[in-house]
Motif scaffolding. Structure first.
Motif, PDB file in Angstrom:
ATOM      1  N   SER A 103      31.425  29.215  41.100  1.00  0.00           N
ATOM      2  CA  SER A 103      32.078  30.105  40.135  1.00  0.00           C
ATOM      3  C   SER A 103      32.459  31.410  40.817  1.00  0.00           C
ATOM      4  CB  SER A 103      31.129  30.380  38.962  1.00  0.00           C
ATOM      5  OG  SER A 103      31.718  31.239  38.012  1.00  0.00           O
ATOM      6  N   TYR A 104      33.614  31.926  40.444  1.00  0.00           N
ATOM      7  CA  TYR A 104      34.145  33.163  41.033  1.00  0.00           C
ATOM      8  C   TYR A 104      34.364  34.171  39.916  1.00  0.00           C
ATOM      9  CZ  TYR A 104      37.518  36.265  43.386  1.00  0.00           C
ATOM     10  OH  TYR A 104      38.188  37.351  43.908  1.00  0.00           O
ATOM     11  N   GLY A 105      33.633  35.277  39.957  1.00  0.00           N
ATOM     12  CA  GLY A 105      33.735  36.306  38.935  1.00  0.00           C
ATOM     13  C   GLY A 105      34.765  37.361  39.273  1.00  0.00           C
ATOM     14  N   VAL A 132      42.389  32.338  45.179  1.00  0.00           N
ATOM     15  CA  VAL A 132      41.129  32.728  45.818  1.00  0.00           C
ATOM     16  C   VAL A 132      40.002  31.791  45.388  1.00  0.00           C
ATOM     17  CG1 VAL A 132      39.349  34.522  45.956  1.00  0.00           C
ATOM     18  CG2 VAL A 132      41.772  35.148  46.111  1.00  0.00           C
ATOM     19  N   ALA A 133      39.943  31.478  44.092  1.00  0.00           N
ATOM     20  CA  ALA A 133      38.895  30.597  43.587  1.00  0.00           C
ATOM     21  C   ALA A 133      38.958  29.227  44.258  1.00  0.00           C
ATOM     22  CB  ALA A 133      39.005  30.462  42.072  1.00  0.00           C
ATOM     23  N   LEU A 134      40.166  28.697  44.408  1.00  0.00           N
ATOM     24  CA  LEU A 134      40.320  27.403  45.071  1.00  0.00           C
ATOM     25  C   LEU A 134      39.886  27.468  46.531  1.00  0.00           C
ATOM     26  CD1 LEU A 134      43.649  25.811  43.774  1.00  0.00           C
ATOM     27  CD2 LEU A 134      41.302  25.262  43.129  1.00  0.00           C
ATOM     28  N   THR A 135      40.239  28.558  47.204  1.00  0.00           N
ATOM     29  CA  THR A 135      39.844  28.723  48.605  1.00  0.00           C
ATOM     30  C   THR A 135      38.317  28.754  48.745  1.00  0.00           C
ATOM     31  OG1 THR A 135      41.865  29.963  49.103  1.00  0.00           O
ATOM     32  CG2 THR A 135      40.032  30.213  50.639  1.00  0.00           C
ATOM     33  N   TYR A 179      35.007  27.276  38.547  1.00  0.00           N
ATOM     34  CA  TYR A 179      35.128  28.179  37.405  1.00  0.00           C
ATOM     35  C   TYR A 179      35.602  29.561  37.844  1.00  0.00           C
ATOM     36  CZ  TYR A 179      32.027  24.634  35.437  1.00  0.00           C
ATOM     37  OH  TYR A 179      31.481  23.453  35.038  1.00  0.00           O
ATOM     38  N   VAL A 180      36.318  30.220  36.938  1.00  0.00           N
ATOM     39  CA  VAL A 180      36.654  31.632  37.082  1.00  0.00           C
ATOM     40  C   VAL A 180      35.992  32.345  35.910  1.00  0.00           C
ATOM     41  CG1 VAL A 180      38.473  33.364  36.909  1.00  0.00           C
ATOM     42  CG2 VAL A 180      38.815  31.316  38.315  1.00  0.00           C
ATOM     43  N   ARG A 181      35.215  33.370  36.200  1.00  0.00           N
ATOM     44  CA  ARG A 181      34.413  34.024  35.168  1.00  0.00           C
ATOM     45  C   ARG A 181      34.786  35.505  34.995  1.00  0.00           C
ATOM     46  NH1 ARG A 181      31.011  38.015  36.654  1.00  0.00           N
ATOM     47  NH2 ARG A 181      29.509  36.772  37.793  1.00  0.00           N
ATOM     48  N   GLY A 212      43.667  23.692  38.195  1.00  0.00           N
ATOM     49  CA  GLY A 212      42.566  22.791  37.870  1.00  0.00           C
ATOM     50  C   GLY A 212      41.241  23.502  37.675  1.00  0.00           C
ATOM     51  N   LEU A 213      41.284  24.795  37.373  1.00  0.00           N
ATOM     52  CA  LEU A 213      40.082  25.607  37.216  1.00  0.00           C
ATOM     53  C   LEU A 213      39.753  25.818  35.740  1.00  0.00           C
ATOM     54  CD1 LEU A 213      41.107  28.274  39.859  1.00  0.00           C
ATOM     55  CD2 LEU A 213      39.175  26.701  40.114  1.00  0.00           C
ATOM     56  N   THR A 214      38.489  26.044  35.463  1.00  0.00           N
ATOM     57  CA  THR A 214      38.050  26.329  34.098  1.00  0.00           C
ATOM     58  C   THR A 214      37.658  27.793  33.988  1.00  0.00           C
ATOM     59  OG1 THR A 214      37.238  24.073  33.742  1.00  0.00           O
ATOM     60  CG2 THR A 214      36.367  25.780  32.296  1.00  0.00           C
ATOM     61  N   PHE A 215      38.268  28.484  33.041  1.00  0.00           N
ATOM     62  CA  PHE A 215      37.894  29.872  32.786  1.00  0.00           C
ATOM     63  C   PHE A 215      36.654  29.903  31.897  1.00  0.00           C
ATOM     64  CE2 PHE A 215      38.010  33.392  29.703  1.00  0.00           C
ATOM     65  CZ  PHE A 215      37.692  34.409  30.582  1.00  0.00           C
ATOM     66  N   ILE A 216      35.691  30.772  32.232  1.00  0.00           N
ATOM     67  CA  ILE A 216      34.505  30.952  31.396  1.00  0.00           C
ATOM     68  C   ILE A 216      34.281  32.438  31.128  1.00  0.00           C
ATOM     69  CG2 ILE A 216      33.323  28.802  31.984  1.00  0.00           C
ATOM     70  CD1 ILE A 216      31.716  30.262  34.102  1.00  0.00           C
ATOM     71  N   TYR A 217      33.895  32.750  29.895  1.00  0.00           N
ATOM     72  CA  TYR A 217      33.598  34.132  29.526  1.00  0.00           C
ATOM     73  C   TYR A 217      32.096  34.325  29.410  1.00  0.00           C
ATOM     74  CZ  TYR A 217      33.110  38.543  27.162  1.00  0.00           C
ATOM     75  OH  TYR A 217      32.726  39.823  26.860  1.00  0.00           O
ATOM     76  N   HIS A 218      31.623  35.390  30.030  1.00  0.00           N
ATOM     77  CA  HIS A 218      30.207  35.768  30.072  1.00  0.00           C
ATOM     78  C   HIS A 218      29.983  36.911  29.084  1.00  0.00           C
ATOM     79  CE1 HIS A 218      27.329  38.749  31.599  1.00  0.00           C
ATOM     80  NE2 HIS A 218      26.722  37.833  32.331  1.00  0.00           N
ATOM     81  N   ASN A 219      29.166  36.656  28.070  1.00  0.00           N
ATOM     82  CA  ASN A 219      28.863  37.685  27.068  1.00  0.00           C
ATOM     83  C   ASN A 219      28.134  38.873  27.692  1.00  0.00           C
ATOM     84  OD1 ASN A 219      26.733  35.539  27.270  1.00  0.00           O
ATOM     85  ND2 ASN A 219      25.567  37.046  26.113  1.00  0.00           N
ATOM     86  N   HIS A 220      28.330  40.048  27.085  1.00  0.00           N
ATOM     87  CA  HIS A 220      27.668  41.236  27.627  1.00  0.00           C
ATOM     88  C   HIS A 220      26.987  42.080  26.565  1.00  0.00           C
ATOM     89  CE1 HIS A 220      26.745  44.108  30.775  1.00  0.00           C
ATOM     90  NE2 HIS A 220      27.308  43.291  31.640  1.00  0.00           N
ATOM     91  N   GLY A 221      26.746  41.481  25.408  1.00  0.00           N
ATOM     92  CA  GLY A 221      25.913  42.155  24.412  1.00  0.00           C
ATOM     93  C   GLY A 221      26.641  42.863  23.301  1.00  0.00           C
TER      94      GLY A 221
END
Length: 289
Positions: free
Chosen positions: A90-92, A108-111, A116-118, A152-161
């Motif tokens: 995963s790449y944030g 960049v994420a593929l490289t 995932y891209v976060r 072909g990447l999946t985006f994911i969101y990270h909660n922060h409160g």
């Protein structure tokens, strides 16, 4: 004849040892090596990238979520990881880069070899509002679609409160989940940033199931009052897993049922170097019911 007998006994001993190891693993709730968020070792990475990767390898870590390239090219960082048997899953990136530099982020994420891209926060001033949530939904759906269709990447969101502001019969976090397209937008549950605002991470995992692709595993210091929607707490409130307020076994069980594949430790504290090995030891000591 004796040689064959000894060989046979050694083989049987080896098989028995393997069987005992397998039996032990079957009794463990968390037998595998956890993943790691690079932010945990941000200070070490800033000074010595290859040396810090060696530290992770020494801990048995093979799965990394990079939150920064640490002044390396993605090609060089990938080579350093490959040489050590480490994988960036995963790449944030920042919200702004997701929206304004989607193609660059995808490349960049593929490289790096990521799946995932976060993004870990949504820009807003003051309390998080419905308008903030609506804008995030539009941006996540658009950028997530491009990342999926083109890279072909999946985006994911990270909660922060801050997303748990009350809304209708739930929260604005529920609004984000209900209005983003599951084909293009997944979630990464930071269990501390769900627990601190007053949510139950295990219940969220049960409610939204396979929307969750990854976890940030961390624990909240005992005595810290819950209910804050500020999206902020002192970093040293991150404590060794199992020593804080969060029911880690319940979270892991719920995550297993939800199909979560990536369990990243994130320890933002100044004691991460000593706490992380203890957290790994704790995870490996958990037993199934």
């Amino acid at each position: 004849m004796i040689r064959h007998l000894i060989k046979g006994l050694l083989t049987l001993g080896l098989i028995a040892g393997l069987a005992n190891g397998q039996t032990f693993a079957q009794k463990q709730l968390f037998p595998e090596a956890p993943g790691m968020v690079s932010y945990t070792y941000r200070n070490q990475f800033a000074q010595d990238v290859p040396g810090t990767l060696d530290i992770l390898k020494g801990l048995g870590i093979t799965d990394i979520e990079f939150s920064s390239l640490f002044k390396q090219t993605p090609e060089d960082l990938r080579k350093m990881c490959d040489a050590r048997g480490l994988k960036c899953s995963s790449y944030g990136v920042s919200y702004e880069d997701l929206v304004n530099k989607t193609d660059e982020v995808g490349k960049v994420a593929l490289t790096l070899g990521a799946k995932y891209v976060r993004v870990s926060s949504i820009p807003h001033k003051g309390a998080f509002t419905l308008d903030n949530a609506k804008q995030a939904v539009a941006d996540f759906n658009k950028s997530g679609k491009l990342l999926k269709d083109k890279y072909g990447l999946t985006f994911i969101y990270h909660n922060h409160g801050f997303e748990y502001e009350p809304y209708e019969d739930g929260t604005l976090y529920d609004y984000l989940l209900k209005n983003t397209d599951p084909k293009y937008v997944g979630m990464e549950l930071d269990i501390l940033w769900a627990f601190l605002p007053g949510q139950d991470p295990a219940q969220l995992l049960a409610k939204y199931g396979n929307r969750y692709k990854a976890l940030h595993m961390k624990d909240l210091k005992k005595g810290v009052e819950r209910g804050s929607l500020s999206g902020s707490t002192p970093k040293d409130n991150d404590v060794t897993l199992g020593t804080g307020q969060i029911d880690i076994p319940a979270v892991i069980k719920a995550a297993r049922k939800a199909g979560v594949k990536h369990y990243y430790i994130e320890d933002e504290s100044s004691s991460a170097l000593t706490q992380v090995p203890e957290s790994i030891k704790y995870l490996h000591g958990l037993k199934k019911d």
